[in-house]
Structures are given as structure tokens and as C-alpha cells.
Design a protein around this motif. Structure first.
Motif, PDB file in Angstrom:
ATOM      1  N   UNK A 127       0.991  -1.040  -0.126  1.00 39.20           N
ATOM      2  CA  UNK A 127       0.330   0.224  -0.138  1.00 39.20           C
ATOM      3  C   UNK A 127       0.712   1.480   0.185  1.00 39.20           C
ATOM      4  N   UNK A 128       0.259   2.247  -0.934  1.00 42.23           N
ATOM      5  CA  UNK A 128       1.668   3.024  -1.036  1.00 42.23           C
ATOM      6  C   UNK A 128       0.643   4.956  -1.221  1.00 42.23           C
ATOM      7  N   UNK A 129       1.106   5.532  -0.593  1.00 40.55           N
ATOM      8  CA  UNK A 129       0.195   6.677  -1.659  1.00 40.55           C
ATOM      9  C   UNK A 129       1.162   7.853  -2.034  1.00 40.55           C
ATOM     10  N   UNK A 130       0.559   7.895  -3.215  1.00 33.41           N
ATOM     11  CA  UNK A 130       1.140   8.453  -4.802  1.00 33.41           C
ATOM     12  C   UNK A 130       0.760   9.927  -4.626  1.00 33.41           C
ATOM     13  N   UNK A 131       1.556  11.341  -4.862  1.00 37.12           N
ATOM     14  CA  UNK A 131       1.033  12.401  -5.318  1.00 37.12           C
ATOM     15  C   UNK A 131       1.450  12.719  -6.589  1.00 37.12           C
ATOM     16  N   UNK A 132       0.487  13.943  -6.855  1.00 29.77           N
ATOM     17  CA  UNK A 132       0.980  14.104  -8.325  1.00 29.77           C
ATOM     18  C   UNK A 132       0.043  15.534  -8.472  1.00 29.77           C
ATOM     19  N   UNK A 133       1.105  16.482  -9.953  1.00 31.71           N
ATOM     20  CA  UNK A 133      -0.233  17.825 -10.082  1.00 31.71           C
ATOM     21  C   UNK A 133       0.292  17.847 -11.415  1.00 31.71           C
ATOM     22  N   UNK A 134      -1.447  17.824 -12.098  1.00 32.35           N
ATOM     23  CA  UNK A 134      -1.246  17.918 -13.666  1.00 32.35           C
ATOM     24  C   UNK A 134      -1.930  19.147 -13.732  1.00 32.35           C
ATOM     25  N   UNK A 135      -1.107  19.116 -15.139  1.00 31.45           N
ATOM     26  CA  UNK A 135      -1.703  20.584 -15.497  1.00 31.45           C
ATOM     27  C   UNK A 135      -2.627  20.975 -17.336  1.00 31.45           C
ATOM     28  N   UNK A 136      -4.015  21.023 -17.073  1.00 30.77           N
ATOM     29  CA  UNK A 136      -4.859  20.207 -18.323  1.00 30.77           C
ATOM     30  C   UNK A 136      -5.764  21.148 -18.684  1.00 30.77           C
ATOM     31  N   UNK A 137      -5.529  21.628 -20.161  1.00 28.37           N
ATOM     32  CA  UNK A 137      -6.613  22.493 -20.334  1.00 28.37           C
ATOM     33  C   UNK A 137      -7.275  22.146 -21.362  1.00 28.37           C
ATOM     34  N   UNK A 138      -8.108  22.634 -21.624  1.00 26.54           N
ATOM     35  CA  UNK A 138      -9.335  22.340 -23.350  1.00 26.54           C
ATOM     36  C   UNK A 138      -8.722  22.678 -24.406  1.00 26.54           C
ATOM     37  N   UNK A 161       4.981   7.819  -0.626  1.00 28.23           N
ATOM     38  CA  UNK A 161       4.863   6.966   0.462  1.00 28.23           C
ATOM     39  C   UNK A 161       4.138   6.265   1.050  1.00 28.23           C
ATOM     40  N   UNK A 162       5.018   5.673   1.894  1.00 31.23           N
ATOM     41  CA  UNK A 162       4.054   4.208   2.628  1.00 31.23           C
ATOM     42  C   UNK A 162       4.132   3.920   3.800  1.00 31.23           C
ATOM     43  N   UNK A 163       3.571   3.643   4.475  1.00 37.26           N
ATOM     44  CA  UNK A 163       3.890   3.097   5.878  1.00 37.26           C
ATOM     45  C   UNK A 163       4.169   2.363   6.815  1.00 37.26           C
ATOM     46  N   UNK A 164       4.239   0.988   5.839  1.00 34.16           N
ATOM     47  CA  UNK A 164       5.460  -0.345   6.396  1.00 34.16           C
ATOM     48  C   UNK A 164       6.638  -0.159   5.761  1.00 34.16           C
ATOM     49  N   UNK A 165       6.979   1.160   5.639  1.00 40.35           N
ATOM     50  CA  UNK A 165       8.728   2.224   5.896  1.00 40.35           C
ATOM     51  C   UNK A 165       9.122   0.898   4.659  1.00 40.35           C
ATOM     52  N   UNK A 166       8.413   0.232   3.762  1.00 38.05           N
ATOM     53  CA  UNK A 166       9.265  -0.243   2.035  1.00 38.05           C
ATOM     54  C   UNK A 166       9.695   0.258   1.539  1.00 38.05           C
ATOM     55  N   UNK A 167       9.252   1.164   0.841  1.00 38.00           N
ATOM     56  CA  UNK A 167      10.578   2.242   0.124  1.00 38.00           C
ATOM     57  C   UNK A 167      11.875   2.849   1.370  1.00 38.00           C
ATOM     58  N   UNK A 168      11.518   2.852   2.938  1.00 41.86           N
ATOM     59  CA  UNK A 168      13.030   3.253   3.108  1.00 41.86           C
ATOM     60  C   UNK A 168      13.870   1.846   3.370  1.00 41.86           C
ATOM     61  N   UNK A 169      13.325   0.886   3.581  1.00 39.90           N
ATOM     62  CA  UNK A 169      13.833  -0.823   3.343  1.00 39.90           C
ATOM     63  C   UNK A 169      15.132  -0.559   1.973  1.00 39.90           C
ATOM     64  N   UNK A 170      13.379  -0.026   0.872  1.00 39.56           N
ATOM     65  CA  UNK A 170      14.647  -0.991  -0.250  1.00 39.56           C
ATOM     66  C   UNK A 170      16.023  -0.286  -0.097  1.00 39.56           C
TER      67      UNK A 170
END
Length: 508
Positions: free
Chosen positions: A88-99, A180-189
Motif C-alpha cells: 500500500x502506497x500513497x502517491x501525490x502528483x500534479x496535473x496540468x490540463x487545458x481545453x 510514501x508508504x506506512x510500512x517503511x518499504x521504500x525506506x528499507x528498499x
């Protein structure tokens, strides 16, 4: 003139009409900037205007604006996203969209979002993108997401392009901002790589320390040899230098003595020449000072003479002329004051005289008027008293009775006056000594109080009403004897005590 006036009126009317037409078209003409699109709909097919303007006819047409500017918002699902590995991870992204700028996309965007607020629009787009992001994260591993964010962004743009095209939108950019993840998977990777890198660093540090020590020993040996050779060369150079320094010091002392001798000789000559020149200059200065003092004394004499003349003129202008002016002013003021006092005295005398005459006339007129008023008032009162005396002499029993009876309402009103001011009466007793019951007792009390009026009159005057009535002529005495033939007196006279008398008017 009439034709010219008509032409002028027509020209003014034409100008006013043109202004009205221009104003009307100005209100109907809608404009948008290059960052907006104007969608005109109603009569006919929808019309798209970008960075321009169009006439919008009221009632049959309507126009709305659609922003073509870039929309930037965060894509950060609140729920955790599960990767291919089940992490389980949390992903934060930024999108730029227009018509999109083409007409078809603008019509599609207007169909989807024309009446929605920017917040509602962003929420809808964000929900769609969060769903696609969840699907892409489920197909990748944590390592791929963390180490290849550009790959994730490319796949995201490719995946959402179809949905965005259906809404008339295009994705300009999509950037992963944080994972980010709450199990420190990324940190231990990264820990194995960190340990390997740390080990390689320690080995390299040890080898570097060894090579450094060897190089330091070699360098120290070479430095000692070089230092010894340098010391030898230094000693030789120092001895040669000291020899050259001694020779240089000797030459310097010789040169210094020669220069000092030449300097003192030149100094002595210069001192003597200076003294001679100073004496000559002193004589010239004294001569110049004498001349300057002479000129100063001459100038001072001229200044003093001019000051004497100025003071004489100043005295003449300020003292003599001022004294003459004061003298003239005082004489004029004295003459004016004398004339003013003479005129004031004459005016006061005339005013006093006129005021005394007026007061005398007023007092005389007031006295005359007051005397006339007093005399007229006395005559009127005397006549009234005579008339009243004659009337009272002629009053008979009926008149006196009439007088008493006509005064009874006023007496009753006076007795009832206090009772009229009572707001409320509370009856406590139901019977009285007079036999009255309830409210009728009040009427009986009022009658008894009014019946006491003759007794009050007798107490105050000391005369009884019955005696007064007995002295009043009776009505029988006033009836004249019957005339022959049974007729009444024709002259309307009555007889009192055998003599004719005028009959006072009878009151009914």
C-alpha cells in the motif's frame, strides 16, 4: 432660413440616430481574449469565437465564455493505492490540463463543463485521473514507481488521453510529486545498496590511507635530502650576502658623508641668502603697510564726514519735520475737539429741551385721559347704582322669589362641584337615617345640604329670609282697582301705594 433649419434638424437627428445605432451594436457585440472562447448559441448552429468578438442578438441568442487557460491541480487520492506486489502506497502528483483549441473540442468541453464552476470542473477531472492512477499503480512495482517516475507519468498521460479527449481536454503534463508508504518499504528498499556502497567506501578509504602513508614516507625522505642541500646552499649564500652587505655599507657611509658635506654647504648658502632676502622683503612690507595705513586714515576721514552729513540730514528729517508734523496734528486735533464739544453741547441742549417738552405733553395728556376715565367711570357707576336702587325699590315679592329661585341652580352646582370630581363611589351602608337605600341616599344628602342654604344666609347676615320676604310688596298690592266696565288701565301703568309706578319686567 427655414430650409437651413430643417436641414440642421435632420443632420442632428441623423447624428443622434447613428450614435444610438453604434451604442446598440456596442452593447450587442461581445468580445473575448486569446485565453477564452465565446460560445454563441440559440438561433442557428452554435458559433465558436476565440480571441475575437461577435454580435449576440438578444432574445434569440445567448453567449457564454469558456476559459482556455491552463488548469493546475493536485492528484492525490485519499485512499492508499496497492502496487503489483500488494504494498500500500500513497502517491501525490500534479496535473496540468487545458481545453483543446479546436472548435470540436471547445464544443465538447462546453457540452460537458460550460455551466459548471471551476471547483466542480476540477473535482470531476480529478476523480477521473485518480481512477486511472490507481489502475496504473496496480500494474507496477514499488521499485518502478520510485525509480522511474517519468515512466509512470508517460503511462498516465497515455491512459487518460482518451477520456480527456472525450471531454475536450488535453493533458499538458503529469508529474509524480511524492510516493510514501506506512510500512517503511521504500525506506528499507535501499538498505542493501547502502550497505554495499558503505563497504566499498570503507575499503577504498583503507587503501587510500595505505597509499597515503607510503607516499608520505617517500615524500619525507625526499624532503630531508632537499632540505640538507638547501641548508648548504643557504649557508654559502648567506656568507656571500654578508660580504656584499659589508661592502655596500662601506660605500653607503662614504656616499652619505659626501652628501652631508655638500648638503650643509648648500644649506649655509641658502640660509644666508634667505636672511638677505627676508630683510629686503621686510622693508617692502613696512613700506606697503605705511601706505595702506595712510589710505585707511584718508578713507576713515571721508567716512566720518559722510556720517556727519548723514546725521544732520537724519536729524532734520526725523526730529524737525516730525516736530512740525506733531505740532500741526495737535492743532488740528484741538480745533476738531473744540468743534466736537460745541456741537455735542448744542445737541445735548436741543435734545434735553425737546425731551422735556415731550415729557410735559405726555404727562399732561396722560393726566387728562386718566381724569376723563375716572370721571366717566364714576358717572357710570353712579348711574348704575341709581338704576339698581330704583329697581330694588320696585322689586316685589315675586321678583325676590324669582331671584332666589334662579340662584338655586348655581347653589346646587356649587354643592355638587366636589362630588363631580370623584372618580369612583363605593357604597358600604345600604340604609341611612333618612330612610334612603343605596345610591338614593346621595340624592337625599344633596337636597338636605341645599336646604341649609337659607340658614347659612341668616347666620352670615343676621337677617331672616322670612322677614325680608314680609317687607317685599305682595303681588295683591300691585293689582290696580278695576276700571269702570271691568276694563284694565289702558296706559299699562300700575299703582303702588296709591301712586302710579312703572312695573318692572316680570320673569317667568
Amino acid at each position: 432660413m427655414g430650409a437651413l433649419g430643417s436641414v440642421a434638424i435632420m443632420a442632428i437627428a441623423l447624428v443622434i440616430f447613428l450614435f444610438l445605432v453604434i451604442g446598440t451594436f456596442g452593447r450587442l457585440y461581445r468580445k473575448v481574449g486569446p485565453n477564452q472562447a465565446l460560445i454563441v448559441y440559440g438561433m442557428g448552429h452554435p458559433k465558436i469565437v476565440k480571441g475575437g468578438g461577435a454580435i449576440v442578438w438578444p432574445i434569440v441568442q445567448r453567449a457564454d465564455e469558456l476559459s482556455l487557460e491552463l488548469m493546475s491541480f493536485d492528484v492525490a487520492p485519499q485512499q492508499e493505492l496497492y502496487t503489483q506486489q500488494g504494498v500500500a502506497v500513497k502517491v501525490e502528483a500534479v496535473a496540468q490540463i487545458k481545453f483543446k483549441s479546436d472548435v470540436e473540442s471547445i464544443l465538447t468541453g462546453g457540452e460537458q463543463f460550460l455551466r459548471k464552476t471551476p471547483v466542480e470542473r476540477e473535482n470531476l477531472i480529478r476523480l477521473s485521473m485518480e481512477g486511472h492512477l490507481r489502475g496504473i499503480v496496480g500494474q507496477l512495482t514499488v521499485e518502478a514507481i520510485v525509480k522511474q517516475p517519468e515512466m509512470v507519468a508517460d503511462r498516465m498521460r497515455e491512459t487518460v488521453a482518451a477520456d480527456m479527449d472525450k471531454m475536450g481536454l488535453e493533458v499538458i503534463s503529469f508529474t509524480i510529486k511524492d510516493v510514501k508508504d506506512e510500512n517503511d518499504y521504500i525506506a528499507n528498499m535501499g538498505r542493501p545498496d547502502i550497505a554495499r556502497i558503505k563497504r566499498d567506501a570503507d575499503i577504498a578509504a583503507a587503501e587510500s590511507t595505505r597509499d597515503t602513508a607510503i607516499r608520505q614516507a617517500e615524500t619525507m625522505r625526499e624532503a630531508a635530502v632537499a632540505r640538507a642541500a638547501a641548508d648548504q646552499e643557504r649557508v654559502i649564500a648567506e656568507m656571500a650576502s654578508q660580504t656584499r652587505q659589508a661592502e655596500a655599507s662601506r660605500d653607503l657611509e662614504l656616499k652619505r658623508a659626501e652628501f652631508e658635506r655638500a648638503t650643509k654647504t648648500a644649506q649655509a648658502q641658502a640660509d644666508k641668502a634667505y636672511e638677505i632676502q627676508a630683510n629686503v622683503m621686510q622693508q617692502q612690507i613696512v613700506a606697503e603697510q605705511v601706505g595702506v595705513e595712510r589710505v585707511q586714515r584718508e578713507q576713515q576721514i571721508k567716512v566720518q564726514e559722510a556720517e556727519i552729513i548723514r546725521r544732520e540730514r537724519e536729524l532734520e528729517a526725523t526730529v524737525l519735520k516730525a516736530a512740525e508734523a506733531d505740532k500741526r496734528r495737535i492743532e488740528i486735533q484741538a480745533e476738531a475737539e473744540r468743534q466736537r464739544r460745541v456741537l455735542e453741547a448744542q445737541g445735548v441742549a436741543e435734545a434735553n429741551r425737546a425731551e422735556g417738552a415731550a415729557r410735559a405733553d405726555v404727562i399732561r395728556l396722560e393726566g387728562t385721559a386718566e381724569a376723563d376715565i375716572i370721571r366717566a367711570k364714576g358717572e357710570s357707576e353712579a348711574a348704575a347704582m341709581e338704576v339698581r336702587a330704583a329697581a330694588f325699590k320696585e322689586y316685589n315679592q315675586a321678583a325676590v322669589l324669582d331671584k332666589l329661585l334662579t340662584g338655586m341652580p348655581e347653589i346646587a352646582r356649587a354643592f355638587a362641584e366636589p362630588l363631580s370630581r370623584v372618580d369612583k363611589i363605593t357604597i358600604v351602608s345600604q340604609g341611612g337615617n333618612g330612610g334612603g337605600l343605596g345610591a338614593s341616599q346621595i340624592t337625599e344628602d344633596m337636597v338636605r345640604m341645599i336646604a341649609q342654604a337659607p340658614a347659612v344666609f341668616e347666620t352670615l347676615t343676621g337677617q331672616k329670609v322670612s322677614d325680608l320676604m314680609s317687607r317685599v310688596p305682595a303681588l295683591a298690592d300691585l293689582v290696580p282697582p278695576a276700571a269702570p266696565g271691568g276694563g284694565a288701565p289702558t296706559n299699562g301703568a300700575s299703582y303702588v301705594g296709591g301712586s302710579p309706578a312703572s312695573t318692572p319686567p316680570q320673569r317667568s
